[in-house]
Write an enzyme that holds these catalytic residues in place. Structure first.
Site, PDB file in Angstrom:
ATOM      1  N   LYS A  51      43.185  40.342  42.019  1.00 18.99           N
ATOM      2  CA  LYS A  51      42.638  41.235  41.026  1.00 18.99           C
ATOM      3  C   LYS A  51      43.838  42.303  40.613  1.00 18.99           C
ATOM      4  CE  LYS A  51      38.008  40.612  41.197  1.00 18.99           C
ATOM      5  NZ  LYS A  51      36.613  40.867  41.646  1.00 18.99           N
ATOM      6  N   LYS A  60      41.133  30.734  38.338  1.00 20.64           N
ATOM      7  CA  LYS A  60      39.689  30.962  38.676  1.00 20.64           C
ATOM      8  C   LYS A  60      38.994  31.505  37.693  1.00 20.64           C
ATOM      9  CE  LYS A  60      37.496  34.221  41.251  1.00 20.64           C
ATOM     10  NZ  LYS A  60      35.724  33.801  41.002  1.00 20.64           N
ATOM     11  N   LYS A 100      33.860  36.439  36.024  1.00 22.08           N
ATOM     12  CA  LYS A 100      33.450  37.387  34.927  1.00 22.08           C
ATOM     13  C   LYS A 100      34.472  38.483  34.686  1.00 22.08           C
ATOM     14  CE  LYS A 100      29.254  37.469  37.798  1.00 22.08           C
ATOM     15  NZ  LYS A 100      29.992  38.275  38.991  1.00 22.08           N
TER      16      LYS A 100
HETATM   17  P1  ATP Z   1      34.313  39.144  39.406  1.00 26.35           P
HETATM   18  O1  ATP Z   1      35.328  38.654  38.568  1.00 26.35           O
HETATM   19  O2  ATP Z   1      33.514  40.412  39.237  1.00 26.35           O
HETATM   20  O3  ATP Z   1      34.460  39.193  40.878  1.00 26.35           O
HETATM   21  P2  ATP Z   1      33.132  36.232  39.739  1.00 26.35           P
HETATM   22  O4  ATP Z   1      33.025  35.757  38.560  1.00 26.35           O
HETATM   23  O5  ATP Z   1      34.276  36.074  40.825  1.00 26.35           O
HETATM   24  O6  ATP Z   1      33.010  37.974  39.405  1.00 26.35           O
HETATM   25  P3  ATP Z   1      31.367  37.179  41.743  1.00 26.35           P
HETATM   26  O7  ATP Z   1      29.873  37.993  41.590  1.00 26.35           O
HETATM   27  O8  ATP Z   1      32.327  37.728  42.669  1.00 26.35           O
HETATM   28  O9  ATP Z   1      31.600  36.273  40.592  1.00 26.35           O
HETATM   29  O10 ATP Z   1      30.818  35.841  42.826  1.00 26.35           O
HETATM   30  C1  ATP Z   1      29.625  35.250  42.656  1.00 26.35           C
HETATM   31  C2  ATP Z   1      29.508  34.125  43.423  1.00 26.35           C
HETATM   32  O11 ATP Z   1      29.951  33.179  42.555  1.00 26.35           O
HETATM   33  C3  ATP Z   1      30.343  34.032  44.799  1.00 26.35           C
HETATM   34  O12 ATP Z   1      29.580  33.084  45.623  1.00 26.35           O
HETATM   35  C4  ATP Z   1      31.505  33.167  44.482  1.00 26.35           C
HETATM   36  O13 ATP Z   1      32.059  32.573  45.359  1.00 26.35           O
HETATM   37  C5  ATP Z   1      31.075  32.424  43.286  1.00 26.35           C
HETATM   38  N1  ATP Z   1      32.185  32.148  42.186  1.00 26.35           N
HETATM   39  C6  ATP Z   1      32.615  33.107  41.442  1.00 26.35           C
HETATM   40  N2  ATP Z   1      33.755  32.656  40.695  1.00 26.35           N
HETATM   41  C7  ATP Z   1      33.581  31.152  41.116  1.00 26.35           C
HETATM   42  C8  ATP Z   1      34.382  29.900  40.717  1.00 26.35           C
HETATM   43  N3  ATP Z   1      35.364  30.073  39.757  1.00 26.35           N
HETATM   44  N4  ATP Z   1      34.313  28.758  40.961  1.00 26.35           N
HETATM   45  C9  ATP Z   1      33.393  28.526  42.124  1.00 26.35           C
HETATM   46  N5  ATP Z   1      32.603  29.472  42.365  1.00 26.35           N
HETATM   47  C10 ATP Z   1      32.758  30.609  42.034  1.00 26.35           C
HETATM   48 MG    MG Z   2      34.534  37.568  42.444  1.00 21.03          MG
END
Ligand code: ATP
Ligand code: MG
Length: 315
Positions: free
Chosen positions: A115, A194, A197
């Site tokens: 990050k 990856k 969000k």
């Molecule tokens: P942020 O960028 O705010 O960290 P994020 O998209 O990584 O958001 P999270 O809320 O951190 O989402 O994660 C929610 C769930 O989704 C977790 O179980 C995480 O492992 C899963 N996840 C997030 N991104 C991915 C991805 N690209 N592929 C598979 N699983 C994902």
């Molecule tokens: Mg995340």
């Protein structure tokens, strides 16, 4: 013999619109197993404060995440859906875990390093995030935590914090195991990294057809090969490998056409869920969260009471 179900907990940050990576990495595996467990589903709104300082966005994201859970088929009578911020125990337990681990240990966290490399502010909350997550899990005697591959290390961090606590104070907290679905791994975003969000590289799960089109068309493609890797990787979530092999063979090098097929496949999948989601009201969401808060607190209060006793806070 009593037949007590094992406890399961998972969470999603209220940091933006859910994307297909969240669905295939977290929501789908949750849906497949949650009824076999005593399941808790948490909206991690305090975690979202590590990246968002817009109050309206936090409020809206929170409502949206719950709508998303309900729209994909989570039955609120079969899982406790609650907000992290509705239960103060998380903050207290998070601090206790902060005191269990060292700064160099936290500095090894991939997610933190990734990050920061992406330009996120290295605030102290982002740095200690794994210990708040450890609190989220340990407060419910959780044994199973279904998460995406990117969260594997955070689960190790939770085990480390719980282990250190138990070694210091006795076997009070439960060590969790992760449950990562095989074959999904990390879903790549439109930029090949990856999908996240907070990275603005997502294909939204509940976007309009136009939004889905826009993000799929923006997937970066490597102009050297016949198969656009990132398009293919995302496509495997929607079709079998056999299907895809013939489609990609027939459209060799025609990236635009392949993207159009992907858009149609996503739309077929998302369309019905989107309709269901549009019928869910904000008031329904608030009621689900109010009920969930009561149930969450009734579990965590008794675990935190044991912790407070053990560390010498309860006089
Ligand atoms: P942020 O960028 O705010 O960290 P994020 O998209 O990584 O958001 P999270 O809320 O951190 O989402 O994660 C929610 C769930 O989704 C977790 O179980 C995480 O492992 C899963 N996840 C997030 N991104 C991915 C991805 N690209 N592929 C598979 N699983 C994902
Ligand atoms: Mg995340």
């Amino acid at each position: 013999m009593t037949n007590i179900k094992k406890r399961l907990l998972t969470g999603i940050q209220a940091s933006g619109e859910l994307h297909i990576g969240n669905y295939f990495g977290a929501l789908k595996p949750f849906l497949e197993i949650y009824k076999d467990y005593d399941s808790f589903l948490m909206v991690a709104d305090y975690h979202a404060l590590t990246s968002i300082r817009d109050p309206q966005a936090i409020r809206q994201n929170t409502i949206n995440v719950v709508k998303d859970y309900l729209a994909v088929g989570v039955d609120p009578s079969k899982a406790v859906i609650f907000r992290q911020s509705d239960n103060q125990d998380h903050m207290e337990m998070g601090w206790i875990f902060d005191c269990m681990v060292t700064v160099p240990f936290l500095m090894q966290a991939h997610s933190y390093k990734d990050k920061i490399a992406k330009g996120a502010e290295p605030n102290a909350g982002l740095f200690t995030y794994p210990m708040l997550m450890a609190a989220d899990i340990a407060l419910y005697d959780t044994t199973v935590v279904p998460v995406g591959e990117d969260q594997r290390q955070h689960l190790e961090y939770t085990r480390e914090a719980v282990g250190k606590f138990n070694r210091a104070y006795g076997e009070i907290l439960q060590e969790p195991t992760e449950k990562i679905v095989k074959g999904v791994g990390v879903v790549p975003g439109t930029d090949g990294q990856k999908m996240s969000k907070s990275y603005k590289n997502t294909i939204p799960l509940f976007g309009t057809k136009e939004e889905i089109e826009k993000s799929v068309m923006s997937i970066v493609t490597d102009s050297t090969g016949d198969i656009p890797e990132n398009v293919y990787a995302i496509h495997t979530l929607f079709r079998t490998k056999e299907d895809l092999d013939s489609i990609y063979e027939a459209n060799k090098g025609r990236y635009g056409d392949l993207k159009k097929i992907l858009i149609e496949d996503i739309e077929k999948f998302v369309g019905p869920m989107r309709e269901k989601r549009n019928a869910i009201t904000d008031d329904e969401v608030k009621q689900v969260l109010a009920d969930g808060a009561v149930q969450a607190k009734s579990v965590s209060n008794s675990i935190l009471a044991k912790v407070r006793e053990a560390i010498g806070i309860a006089l």
